[in-house]
Design a protein around this motif. Structure first.
Motif, PDB file in Angstrom:
ATOM      1  N   THR A 106      -2.547   2.091  -5.263  1.00 24.35           N
ATOM      2  CA  THR A 106      -2.831   2.019  -3.818  1.00 24.35           C
ATOM      3  C   THR A 106      -2.540   3.347  -3.130  1.00 24.35           C
ATOM      4  OG1 THR A 106      -0.610   1.203  -3.432  1.00 24.35           O
ATOM      5  CG2 THR A 106      -2.334  -0.449  -3.675  1.00 24.35           C
ATOM      6  N   ASP A 150      -5.242  -6.908  -2.152  1.00 26.33           N
ATOM      7  CA  ASP A 150      -5.507  -6.297  -0.855  1.00 26.33           C
ATOM      8  C   ASP A 150      -6.967  -6.502  -0.425  1.00 26.33           C
ATOM      9  OD1 ASP A 150      -4.124  -4.962   1.183  1.00 26.33           O
ATOM     10  OD2 ASP A 150      -5.283  -3.133   0.765  1.00 26.33           O
ATOM     11  N   SER A 194      -5.062  -3.105 -11.641  1.00 22.28           N
ATOM     12  CA  SER A 194      -5.921  -3.287 -10.466  1.00 22.28           C
ATOM     13  C   SER A 194      -5.359  -4.320  -9.475  1.00 22.28           C
ATOM     14  CB  SER A 194      -7.319  -3.726 -10.903  1.00 22.28           C
ATOM     15  OG  SER A 194      -7.287  -5.067 -11.358  1.00 22.28           O
ATOM     16  N   GLU A 229     -14.817  -3.127  -8.241  1.00 23.98           N
ATOM     17  CA  GLU A 229     -14.400  -1.805  -7.753  1.00 23.98           C
ATOM     18  C   GLU A 229     -12.943  -1.531  -8.120  1.00 23.98           C
ATOM     19  OE1 GLU A 229     -14.787  -1.278  -3.469  1.00 23.98           O
ATOM     20  OE2 GLU A 229     -13.435   0.459  -3.618  1.00 23.98           O
ATOM     21  N   ALA A 230     -12.107  -2.569  -7.969  1.00 24.97           N
ATOM     22  CA  ALA A 230     -10.681  -2.443  -8.289  1.00 24.97           C
ATOM     23  C   ALA A 230     -10.504  -2.064  -9.761  1.00 24.97           C
ATOM     24  CB  ALA A 230      -9.953  -3.742  -7.972  1.00 24.97           C
ATOM     25  N   LEU A 257      -4.770  -3.825  -5.678  1.00 26.84           N
ATOM     26  CA  LEU A 257      -6.022  -3.641  -4.931  1.00 26.84           C
ATOM     27  C   LEU A 257      -6.700  -4.988  -4.700  1.00 26.84           C
ATOM     28  CD1 LEU A 257      -7.628  -0.479  -6.604  1.00 26.84           C
ATOM     29  CD2 LEU A 257      -6.408  -0.636  -4.412  1.00 26.84           C
ATOM     30  N   LYS A 281       0.788  -1.246   0.000  1.00 27.54           N
ATOM     31  CA  LYS A 281       0.000   0.000   0.000  1.00 27.54           C
ATOM     32  C   LYS A 281       0.811   1.282   0.000  1.00 27.54           C
ATOM     33  CE  LYS A 281      -3.711  -2.031   2.740  1.00 27.54           C
ATOM     34  NZ  LYS A 281      -4.170  -2.017   4.129  1.00 27.54           N
ATOM     35  N   ARG A 301     -11.342   1.581 -10.383  1.00 27.03           N
ATOM     36  CA  ARG A 301     -10.264   2.493  -9.970  1.00 27.03           C
ATOM     37  C   ARG A 301      -9.059   2.383 -10.906  1.00 27.03           C
ATOM     38  NH1 ARG A 301     -10.083   1.376  -3.632  1.00 27.03           N
ATOM     39  NH2 ARG A 301      -8.061   2.412  -3.780  1.00 27.03           N
ATOM     40  N   VAL A 349      -9.830  -5.748  -2.199  1.00 24.74           N
ATOM     41  CA  VAL A 349     -10.860  -4.894  -2.796  1.00 24.74           C
ATOM     42  C   VAL A 349     -11.624  -5.737  -3.824  1.00 24.74           C
ATOM     43  CG1 VAL A 349     -11.266  -2.822  -4.193  1.00 24.74           C
ATOM     44  CG2 VAL A 349      -9.454  -2.832  -2.457  1.00 24.74           C
ATOM     45  N   PRO A 350     -12.952  -5.664  -3.832  1.00 18.93           N
ATOM     46  CA  PRO A 350     -13.722  -6.438  -4.814  1.00 18.93           C
ATOM     47  C   PRO A 350     -13.262  -6.113  -6.236  1.00 18.93           C
ATOM     48  CG  PRO A 350     -15.195  -5.368  -3.230  1.00 18.93           C
ATOM     49  CD  PRO A 350     -13.822  -4.858  -2.949  1.00 18.93           C
TER      50      PRO A 350
END
Ligand SMILES: Nc1ncnc2c1ncn2[C@@H]1O[C@H](COP(=O)(O)OP(=O)(O)O)[C@@H](O)[C@H]1O
Ligand SMILES: [Mg+2]
Lengths: 243, 207
Positions: free
Chosen positions: A160, A113, A107, A119-120, A110, A85, A123, A115-116
């Motif tokens: 991140t 980490d 992605s 959503e990843a 993420l 991160k 972003r 993150v669904p």
């Protein structure tokens, strides 16, 4: 205030006949948003420095302090999380996953980490747009030029929202035009987006984009120079023998 | 330096008054930040050119205000300009201050040539930072001429950095050699036989 700092950082590989002092008591402090280039002959310890600062390798002696905390004092889980991160990595050979699209590659940190994925991906698309790759988010690495692949790698490094980006010869495998573009992008990442960058390069023209250059030799820092905010371009032209 | 011939070249395109010439020069090189020339220098050069018969005040023009002297190229001025295009511009990289600093510092116990090199490298990188910044600010619409001028400055600095690196690598070797001296003092000064001297181009080295 510093974002990353090394104190007496030392790395010795091997022992006896094969003993190599790759890093020899290096003290280096990096401010938030600072763009620092590392230069020096091959084998002088540049990659070792980046690997230690990124927690990819452990020092023989000395310490690395990130966000005010010694990474040697962190648990494995903490270190993994910090590495994922707070630090972004950019490598010479992009290190993208061939079967994934640009957006999927970007992605990845993420997703790892937790993150669904949906959503990843969203972003990642945003980040790709920021690095100038909107229309190529569905392309796989082999459908992209070297410069575009490195942009994907930069997007992945930034996804991140890290405090520090470590780039080991990010333009080493690019033509001069793409190199300039990537250097310009990194300049934007530090100057406009406020990320600290530590970048290894052999190319003076690429290093010149940084705010500061650290020169290494035999595992030591031999020179550390601010190059941003110099006198006017006129003086520069004059010294280049054009006036 | 070549401002004199730049004025002749600009006047070859069209007659202009002094103020115009100043702006035209700045526009040519990409702004005063790149290569500033003050208006006084333009006017002084213009009057020298006029004395030499290379330009002439051709008329007074009224532009709804005070009269203005408009300068125009004479036949002799055109010939001088043609000669300039025909001749090579000297490269003067062998007249190098950094060379002098390093070679003299090597032989000076109180000086540190490594430090001279390190300071010079820092200076060159600051210049390179400035120039690459300026270069990357030129967009695709910017005149090619401005890009080429900055590219030239950048390439020179890259060459200077390479030379510095090479010299640094050979510093120990250099320090084992005496500073080059002439073997026997010669009598008298070498005669300077340069014709057609221009400022900054004199042949003598003792200036
Ligand atoms: N894993 C390793 N094992 C043994 N020696 C290594 C290892 N990694 C690097 N070295 C040595 O450490 C020194 C510094 O290497 P490195 O940091 O890769 O230099 P640079 O990136 O400046 O070229 C070199 O002498 C190199 O051979
Ligand atoms: Mg390396």
């Amino acid at each position: 205030m510093t974002i990353a700092e090394t104190r007496g950082l030392t790395k010795i590989y091997g022992a006896g006949e094969t003993r190599v002092v790759a890093l020899d008591h290096v003290d280096l402090a990096i401010e938030p948003g600072e763009f620092v280039a590392v230069m020096g002959p091959s084998g002088c310890g540049k990659s070792t420095l980046l690997n230690l600062m990124g927690g990819l390798d452990t020092p023989t002696e000395g310490s690395v302090v990130l966000d005010g905390r010694d990474i040697a004092a962190m648990s494995d889980d903490e270190l993994t999380s910090v590495r994922r991160k707070r630090i972004g990595f950019v490598f010479q050979f992009f290190n993208l996953i061939p079967v994934l699209t640009a957006a999927e590659n970007a992605s990845l940190p993420l997703v790892l980490d937790g993150v669904p994925p949906k959503e990843a991906l969203g972003r990642a698309e945003e980040m790709l747009a920021k690095v100038g790759l909107t229309h190529r988010s569905g392309s796989r690495p082999d459908q992209l030029s070297g410069g575009q692949q490195q942009r994907v790698a930069v997007a992945r490094a930034l996804i991140t929202d890290p405090a520090l980006v470590l780039a080991d010869e990010p333009t080493g495998n690019l033509d001069s035009r793409s190199s300039e573009e990537i250097a310009g992008l990194l300049r934007q990442v530090s100057g406009e987006w406020g990320r600290a960058i530590l970048m290894v390069t052999h190319d003076p023209r690429i290093a010149a984009h940084a705010d500061r250059i650290v020169f290494m030799r035999d595992g030591r820092i031999v020179d550390d120079t601010r190059i941003a905010n110099s006198d006017s371009a006129r003086d520069a032209m004059e010294r280049a023998g054009l006036l | 330096m070549s401002v004199r011939h730049a004025i002749l070249g600009l006047l070859a395109h069209e007659p202009r008054h002094g103020y115009d010439l100043h702006g035209a020069f700045e526009a040519l090189v990409g702004g005063r930040g790149v290569w500033p020339v003050n208006p006084a220098q333009i006017y002084t050069t213009l009057s020298r050119l006029e004395e030499a018969g290379l330009v002439v005040k051709s008329m007074t023009r009224r532009v709804g205000g005070p009269d203005q002297n408009v300068f125009e190229l004479t036949e002799a001025g055109r010939e001088e300009l043609d000669r300039w295009y025909e001749s090579g511009a000297p490269s003067m990289h062998q007249r190098d201050e950094v060379f002098l600093k390093i070679t003299l510092a090597v032989a000076d116990d109180r000086a540190r040539p490594e430090r001279v090199i390190s300071r010079q490298r820092a200076t060159l990188y600051r210049d390179l930072h400035e120039l690459t910044t300026r270069r990357s600010q030129l967009d695709t619409e910017a005149p090619l001429a401005h890009k080429l001028l900055l590219d030239k400055a950048i390439m020179h600095i890259e060459a200077d950095l390479r030379w510095l690196e090479m010299t640094e690598a050979r510093l120990h070797e250099m320090s084992r050699q005496p500073v080059p001296e002439r073997e026997k003092p010669r009598r008298g000064r070498p005669r300077v036989t340069s014709i057609d001297k221009r400022p900054g181009e004199e042949g003598g080295d003792d200036t």
